[in-house]
Design an enzyme around this catalytic site. Structure first.
Site, short mmCIF file in Angstrom:
data_model
loop_
_atom_site.label_atom_id
_atom_site.label_comp_id
_atom_site.label_asym_id
_atom_site.label_seq_id
_atom_site.Cartn_x
_atom_site.Cartn_y
_atom_site.Cartn_z
CG HIS A 61 -1.43 0.82 1.69
ND1 HIS A 61 -2.48 2.07 0.54
CD2 HIS A 61 -1.40 2.07 2.32
CE1 HIS A 61 -3.00 2.75 1.08
NE2 HIS A 61 -2.49 3.01 2.10
CD GLU A 90 -4.04 5.99 11.62
OE1 GLU A 90 -3.83 5.91 10.40
OE2 GLU A 90 -5.14 5.86 12.24
CG ASP A 91 -1.10 1.82 10.34
OD1 ASP A 91 -2.82 1.98 11.73
OD2 ASP A 91 -1.50 2.00 9.53
CG ASP A 152 -3.77 6.67 2.27
OD1 ASP A 152 -3.80 5.40 1.99
OD2 ASP A 152 -4.58 6.97 3.05
CG ASP A 272 -21.28 15.44 -24.63
OD1 ASP A 272 -22.79 14.01 -24.24
OD2 ASP A 272 -21.75 16.88 -24.61
MN MN Z 1 -3.05 4.62 3.77
#
Ligand code: MN
Length: 743
Positions: A61, A90-91, A152, A272
């Site tokens: 990711h 964060e993780d 992201d 169109d």
């Molecule tokens: Mn992310």
């Protein structure tokens, strides 16, 4: 189903990394590449035990987000580094401070912004557009935060398949509502279009499938028409020697569906479905004139609709879009849109302004990217009211007196400008406000009168021993906090007045004065006070001492009282006044052999605690005779006193503390150490819970990972103080503690 093959995964990670390196700007330096490698290695390490919902290694990711940032948005090294690191704080266990240490403040700031953004966006509570705008404003100090967040989101949308259905719906609708328009405003058309189509795929899957099938079914017929339309133009442009590309471009499924809904027409009648795009390969100097020459050629074959000419070359759109659009009557009486632009303009149209670096950096030196970032920032700050309705509120927010701060859980709170942690604390709950002893802002310790800024994350540290202080009123902005503090002080004041009243009645008894309204009125007027409440208050606070009261009544009853004292002290009568006053006191002292007992009970001898060394019970002390202040008590190691002793040895009186009465003395502790989460809590827990010591004030300041703090506490003696210091020393992170005798 995803099967785990570690060896294959390792290769895949490296392949993806190599793909990322391929799309970096061609002028990326060796040092930049090393930095990217460092970020990559750290991200791989940090996420090594994590997997995405698909079962794939999590690290895919961030690599993909970095790829989007570099390739599809055209951002540079800093952004690639930040994209690789965007989920690390964060993780995983890494902190913003770690990022700062390893990659410097710029990267740390962007990663911090990204972390805060996701704590708001990815929370379960539904996100309001209003908050979204505030967020952007708050966190867009560096617009790369927003651009990486978009990258992201795009990757999350591309991999939304593995999510649960409700989650898909939530993410998709949020994307449609907020991110796609944002991408549009920032000129990132390719990303905007892809986001919209992906959203529709999850929100309206049947319609999406149906329309894509119809597009496939009609493609042959459409391609034939396009070929027929383009043929004469193609020939004429070739004849004129243009280098160009021409092709038919099908509209996105989402935009076709919007058209069907808005005009209420079936798929077949959306005229169109596609546009013809002519992209001219020409240097910047000639691109404008070439575009108009191509326009002229095209209109030689087909009649243009004069109402549908759009010249975004002379006047580009606010987000940087440049192109020439015209609608012409094609074969079979069908209107066909033709878009004419240069290769550069096309790049800009697809990737936004970032694409400029390719052209500008060659021509005008570097920093074209920085210019673009600056432009976006300006766009966010002052949108042209007609073009940027989505961002309209920005202007308002920019000039409003509000700031936006975060709770530790990432919720947004708005406060007036210049608010302090106390305002924040009271806005959460008045109990938190009234027990506040300090705060952490962005994980660093700050005093309660610190001025908060937009984007700050605030955590309040409380202690049960704390109560609102008078000075707090000066430190708060909000009416709520102000009134709560005043209320608490009023209640507190009432209690103090009662205490003072009680104290006075006891003292009056001790000195044989009657505690009647007349005497109290005399005291009020003697001390120049407005009322008796004031008198009680000052007595309770020891601002009016017992001795002062006694002296007053003594002078009132002069003769009688003085004789009484003489008798009590067993002094040799008035005649003794001829004696040196020091001798007199030494005489007095000697009645309790060789010791001067410092205790509240002995009021006959006036003594004061000297301010230079502020001794407390347990300290080695001595008394020093002064002409008008009685005996001053110093610590034996006080430098001022040592000087006095050497000069005026004869004025020294021995002194010693008794431990008869439990009186608390104010003293200070200064400590330094490593600023660390939870440290302040541990400190206050030790002070307030462990030893029944009262804390009067606490002032901590963090600086570059270090803190310095001064705590004022009431202790009974040195034994208690030393015990406290030795316990504080045991706290992890505390480097040094010293007692301070002056603040
Ligand atoms: Mn992310």
């Amino acid at each position: 189903m995803y099967t785990i093959d570690l060896e294959a995964e390792k290769n895949e990670i490296l392949d993806r990394y190599k793909n990322l390196l391929k799309v970096l700007k061609p002028n990326t330096s060796k040092e930049d590449k090393l930095l990217i490698r460092k970020a990559f290695d750290l991200a791989v390490e940090a996420h090594k035990d994590m997997r995405r919902k698909t079962g794939e290694p999590y690290i895919y990711h961030p690599i993909e987000v970095a790829h989007i940032a570099a390739y599809e948005i055209g951002l540079g090294t800093t952004s690639v580094v930040c994209a690789l690191l965007h989920d690390v704080v964060e993780d995983t266990d890494y902190t913003i401070q770690d990022m700062d240490g390893l990659f410097g403040p710029k990267v740390a700031k962007i990663v911090d912004g990204l972390t805060k953004m996701s704590s708001v966006f990815d929370s379960t509570s539904s996100l309001q557009a209003e908050n979204f705008r505030k967020m952007l404003l708050t966190l867009s100090d560096d617009v790369r935060v927003i651009l990486i967040k978009l990258a992201d989101r795009l990757h999350n949308m591309r991999t939304l398949d593995s999510m649960k259905h409700e989650k898909q719906l939530k993410i998709a609708s949020e994307t449609q509502y907020l991110y796609a328009p944002l991408a549009h405003r920032l000129g990132l058309y390719a990303i905007k279009t892809e986001l919209e189509d992906l959203c529709m795929k999850y929100i309206e899957p049947e319609i999406f499938d149906n329309l894509s099938q119809q597009l496939i079914d009609t493609s042959e017929q459409r391609n034939k028409y396009i070929t027929r339309f383009v043929a004469p133009i193609d020939e004429a442009l070739k004849a004129q020697g243009f280098k160009y590309e021409v092709y038919g471009r099908v509209k996105s499924i989402y935009s076709i569906w919007q058209k069907m809904k808005n005009k209420n027409v079936p798929f077949e009648e959306v005229f169109d479905l596609f546009a013809i795009r002519i992209i001219i390969d020409t240097p910047m100097e000639t691109e404008k004139s070439f575009c108009w020459r191509v326009y002229s050629t095209v209109t030689d074959f087909y009649r243009p609709n004069p109402d549908r000419l759009r010249d975004w070359i002379s006047t580009p759109k606010a987000n940087g879009y440049e192109s020439l659009h015209t609608t012409l009557m094609g074969p079979d009486g069908r209107w066909v849109e033709v878009q004419i632009r240069s290769t550069r303009m096309d790049d800009v149209a697809e990737k936004g302004y970032a694409a400029h670096w390719k052209y500008k950096e060659a021509a005008a030196g570097q920093n074209a990217l920085d210019e673009w970032l600056k432009k976006i920032r300006e766009l966010l700050e002052s949108p042209e009211s007609n073009a940027l309705d989505f961002l309209d509120n920005f202007k308002m927010n920019l000039f409003s007196d509000e700031i936006f701060v975060f709770t530790p859980k990432g919720e947004l709170k708005s406060l007036p400008m210049d608010s302090s942690p106390l305002d924040y604390a009271y806005s959460i709950h008045s109990k938190i406000g009234s027990k506040a002893i300090g705060a952490k802002v962005n994980l660093k310790l700050v005093p309660l009168n610190y001025k908060l800024k937009s984007g700050d994350q605030v955590e309040i540290i409380t202690s049960d021993k704390q109560k609102p202080q008078e000075e707090w009123i000066e430190w708060v902005q909000t009416a709520r906090a102000k009134s709560r503090i005043k209320e608490a002080i009023k209640i507190e004041r009432k209690a103090i007045i009662d205490e003072g009243k009680e104290l006075l009645s006891r003292r009056m008894l001790e000195i044989n004065s009657e505690n009647n309204p007349q005497n109290i009125a005399k005291l009020v007027s003697h001390f120049n006070l407005s009322n008796k409440g004031e008198l009680y208050l000052r007595i309770a606070k020891d601002e009016i001492t017992f001795k002062q009261i006694r002296d007053y009544f003594r002078s009132e009853n002069s003769g009688r009282w003085y004789k009484y004292i003489q008798r009590k002290l067993n002094l040799p009568g008035i005649a003794a006044q001829a004696l040196n006053p020091i001798d007199k006191i030494i005489q007095r002292v000697s009645t309790k052999p060789t010791e001067l007992i410092i205790d509240k009970d002995i009021d006959e001898i006036k003594y004061t605690i000297s301010e230079c060394c502020n001794p407390i019970p347990g300290d080695n002390v001595f008394g020093f005779m002064t002409e008008d202040e009685g005996i001053k008590i110093h610590q034996t190691n006080c430098p001022v006193a040592i000087q006095l002793m050497s000069k005026y040895g004869s004025k020294i009186v021995k002194a010693k503390w008794t431990s008869k009465e439990r009186i608390s003395f104010l003293t200070g502790i200064k400590m330094t150490g490593v600023d660390d989460m939870g440290l302040l809590n541990r400190i206050t827990r030790i002070i307030s819970k462990g030893y029944g010591i009262n804390m009067r004030s606490l002032n901590f300041e963090g600086h570059e990972g270090m803190f310095e703090g001064v705590i004022m506490v009431y202790v009974q003696d040195t034994r208690q103080l030393n015990e406290l210091i030795s316990n504080l020393k045991k706290i992890k992170g505390v480097v040094n503690i010293v007692r301070i005798d002056r603040t």
